[in-house]
Design an enzyme around this catalytic site. Structure first.
Site, PDB file in Angstrom:
ATOM      1  N   ASP A 273       1.055  -1.159   0.007  1.00 61.79           N
ATOM      2  CA  ASP A 273      -0.055   0.081   0.098  1.00 61.79           C
ATOM      3  C   ASP A 273       0.816   1.113  -0.022  1.00 61.79           C
ATOM      4  O   ASP A 273       2.049   1.180   0.724  1.00 61.79           O
ATOM      5  CB  ASP A 273      -0.758   0.101   1.372  1.00 61.79           C
ATOM      6  CG  ASP A 273      -0.209   0.740   2.594  1.00 61.79           C
ATOM      7  OD1 ASP A 273       0.595  -0.074   3.229  1.00 61.79           O
ATOM      8  OD2 ASP A 273      -0.395   2.054   2.587  1.00 61.79           O
ATOM      9  N   CYS A 313      -5.793   3.454 -19.868  1.00 57.01           N
ATOM     10  CA  CYS A 313      -6.847   4.016 -18.810  1.00 57.01           C
ATOM     11  C   CYS A 313      -7.791   4.964 -19.553  1.00 57.01           C
ATOM     12  O   CYS A 313      -7.613   5.692 -20.672  1.00 57.01           O
ATOM     13  CB  CYS A 313      -6.162   4.706 -17.814  1.00 57.01           C
ATOM     14  SG  CYS A 313      -5.701   6.318 -17.723  1.00 57.01           S
ATOM     15  N   HIS A 342      -5.322   8.320 -13.278  1.00 53.76           N
ATOM     16  CA  HIS A 342      -4.564   7.565 -14.174  1.00 53.76           C
ATOM     17  C   HIS A 342      -3.217   6.803 -13.265  1.00 53.76           C
ATOM     18  O   HIS A 342      -2.927   5.701 -13.537  1.00 53.76           O
ATOM     19  CB  HIS A 342      -3.681   8.698 -14.996  1.00 53.76           C
ATOM     20  CG  HIS A 342      -2.483   8.152 -15.539  1.00 53.76           C
ATOM     21  ND1 HIS A 342      -2.324   7.485 -16.675  1.00 53.76           N
ATOM     22  CD2 HIS A 342      -1.062   8.387 -15.245  1.00 53.76           C
ATOM     23  CE1 HIS A 342      -1.008   7.041 -16.952  1.00 53.76           C
ATOM     24  NE2 HIS A 342      -0.167   7.847 -15.948  1.00 53.76           N
TER      25      HIS A 342
HETATM   26 ZN    ZN Z   1      -3.572   6.463 -18.355  1.00 51.43          ZN
END
Ligand code: ZN
Ligand code: 6MM
Length: 377
Positions: A273, A313, A342
Site C-alpha cells: 500500500d 486508462c 491515471h
Molecule cells: Zn493512463
C-alpha cells in the site's frame, strides 16, 4: 445474517522459477483478489477524489483505511452505527485497516509510550488519547475491516540497535495482546502480525521468528519505507521474507514506488500500500511507462498526446497532456481526479503485468524491459 466464520483463505497459485516471486488468491468475507496486489490508500474512508465505481474500474481489489484517523474523526462509533466502513463508504470489496501504530508515532504529538500502550495528543485538536493493543483491535472491529493489523510500534529511521530491540520485544508482547483481543471478538482469523527490527538483520530475523510463532493468518513487514535507502529496504526483505511461512500472505507496509513494488514482488511480497500514486497526482506528478513526469511542465503546454501513449486508462484514451496540464495548473478538481485515476491505474496495471509474467515464468524479461524504458527516479 448469521456470523460467518470466514478465515483468510490464501492460496499460492504459481511460483517464479528463479525468485521467491509468486502469485496467489486471497479470499475474504467481502470478496477475493489476486496477489501480488497494490492497495490504494483511503485514509479517511475515501481514496481522495475517486468514486467506488472508478476504483473498481481501474481494478482496485482491496483498499486501506486508517484506524488512527477514523478513531479521531468521525469516531469508530459513528462508523459502527452506519453499519461499518463498507456501508459508510459504499465500498463492497475488501478493506484493510492499519492499527494506528504508525500514524500515532508519525502524525500525533506523541506523549508517552508505556508497556500498556501509547498516550498521544490528536494532531487535529490536541485532545489527549490513550491507545492500547486491545483498544486498537476494538476500534478496527467497529470499523468492520476484512483484515485488521496488530498494534505495533514503527520505529523511525535511523534508530539505535538497543532501542530497536527493546521496541520489537514490546511489539511482540503487543502482538500477543492484539491476537488475544481479536480472539475475544472472534476476529482472530482476520488479523495480521507485524514484523519489526529496524535495519538490523539479526533483529529482523528475531522479530519474524517470534511473530511467526504466534501463528497469525498473515504477516506484515513494518518499520520500513520510513526514509531508509531503497537498497537497505530490499536487504531487510531478503532476510525477513524467508523467515515467514510461505503459505501465508506477506504485506509490505507503506510501499512504494514502481521500482519498490517490482523489487518487493521479486522477493516474495504479496501485498503493498502507498499514498504515492494519489498524493503525487495532486501535484501533477504522473507515472508513465517512461518514468515519472510532471504534467505542469511547460513542455506539455501544446502536447495533444495522452500522458502515456502505452496506457489504456480512461484518462489516456480521452484526454491530452495539454488539457491535464491546464486543469492541474488551475488547480481544477477535475484535473486532480484525472491525475489520481491515471496514477492508480498505472500502479494496478503494473501489478497485473507482474502477476501475468510470474504465471508465465517470464518475470525477469518483463522487469528488464520495464526498467529499460524507465527513467531513474
Ligand atoms: Zn493512463
Ligand atoms: C505518513 C505518510 C503519509 O505515510 C507514508 C508517507 O507519509 C511516508 C513518509 O515518508 C515516506 C517514507 C516518503 O512515506 O511514510 C508512509 C509510508 N511508509 C510506511 N507506512 C507504514 C505504515 C505502518 N503501519 C504500521 N502499523 N506499522 C508499521 O511499521 C508501518 C510502517 C510504514 N511505513
Amino acid at each position: 445474517m448469521g456470523f460467518i466464520e470466514m478465515t483468510i483463505n490464501f492460496s499460492v497459485e504459481s511460483r517464479s522459477s528463479d525468485s521467491p516471486a509468486r502469485t496467489g488468491t486471497l479470499e475474504l468475507e467481502n470478496g477475493m483478489f489476486e496477489t501480488p496486489i497494490f492497495m490504494p490508500v483511503g485514509t479517511r474512508a475515501t481514496v481522495k477524489s475517486l468514486s467506488p465505481e472508478e476504483l473498481k474500474k481501474c481494478g482496485t481489489g482491496i483498499l486501506l483505511a486508517n484506524t488512527y484517523h477514523l478513531y479521531l474523526r468521525p469516531g469508530a462509533d459513528v462508523v459502527a452505527e452506519a453499519g461499518g466502513l463498507h456501508e459508510f463508504m459504499n465500498w463492497s470489496r475488501p478493506i484493510l485497516t492499519d492499527s494506528g501504530g504508525f500514524q500515532v508515532f508519525s502524525l500525533s504529538d506523541m506523549n508517552e509510550v508505556t508497556e500498556d500502550g501509547v498516550q498521544f495528543q490528536s494532531h487535529l485538536d490536541g485532545s489527549k488519547h490513550f491507545i492500547t493493543p486491545e483498544k486498537s483491535v476494538e476500534i478496527q472491529k467497529k470499523l468492520g475491516a476484512d483484515i485488521i493489523m496488530a498494534f505495533d510500534e514503527c520505529v523511525s529511521y535511523p534508530a539505535d540497535r538497543e532501542y530497536v530491540e527493546k521496541s520489537l520485544n514490546r511489539t511482540l508482547r503487543w502482538a500477543e495482546r492484539s491476537l488475544k483481543a481479536a480472539e475475544d471478538l472472534q476476529d482472530h482469523q482476520h488479523i495480521f502480525g507485524i514484523v519489526q527490527g529496524g535495519t538490523y538483520p539479526d533483529l529482523r530475523k528475531k522479530s519474524a521468528r517470534r511473530t511467526r510463532k504466534l501463528d497469525f493468518p498473515g504477516y506484515a513487514i513494518g518499520g520500513l519505507s520510513v526514509g531508509e535507502e531503497n537498497k537497505l529496504m530490499y536487504q531487510m526483505l531478503d532476510v525477513t521474507v524467508p523467515e515467514l511461512p510461505s503459505k501465508k500472505p506477506r504485506y509490505l507496509m507503506g510501499v512504494g514506488t514502481p521500482r519498490d513494488l517490482i523489487e518487493g514482488v521479486k522477493r516474495g511480497v504479496d501485498m503493498f500500500d502507498c499514498v504515492l500514486p494519489t498524493r503525487l497526482a495532486r501535484h501533477g506528478s504522473l507515472y508513465t511507462s517512461r518514468g515519472r513526469i510532471n504534467i505542469t511542465n511547460a513542455a506539455f503546454k501544446k502536447d495533444f498526446n495522452p500522458p502515456d501513449k502505452d496506457c489504456s486508462c480512461y484518462v489516456c484514451r480521452n484526454y491530452s497532456s495539454a488539457y491535464l496540464r491546464h486543469l492541474i495548473k488551475r488547480n481544477e478538481l477535475y484535473g486532480l481526479r484525472l491525475a489520481s485515476y491515471h496514477n492508480l491505474y498505472f500502479f494496478l496495471d503494473l501489478m497485473r503485468k507482474l502477476r501475468y509474467n510470474i504465471r508465465r515464468d517470464t518475470l525477469d524479461d518483463f522487469v528488464e524491459s520495464f526498467y529499460s524504458g524507465w527513467a531513474e527516479e
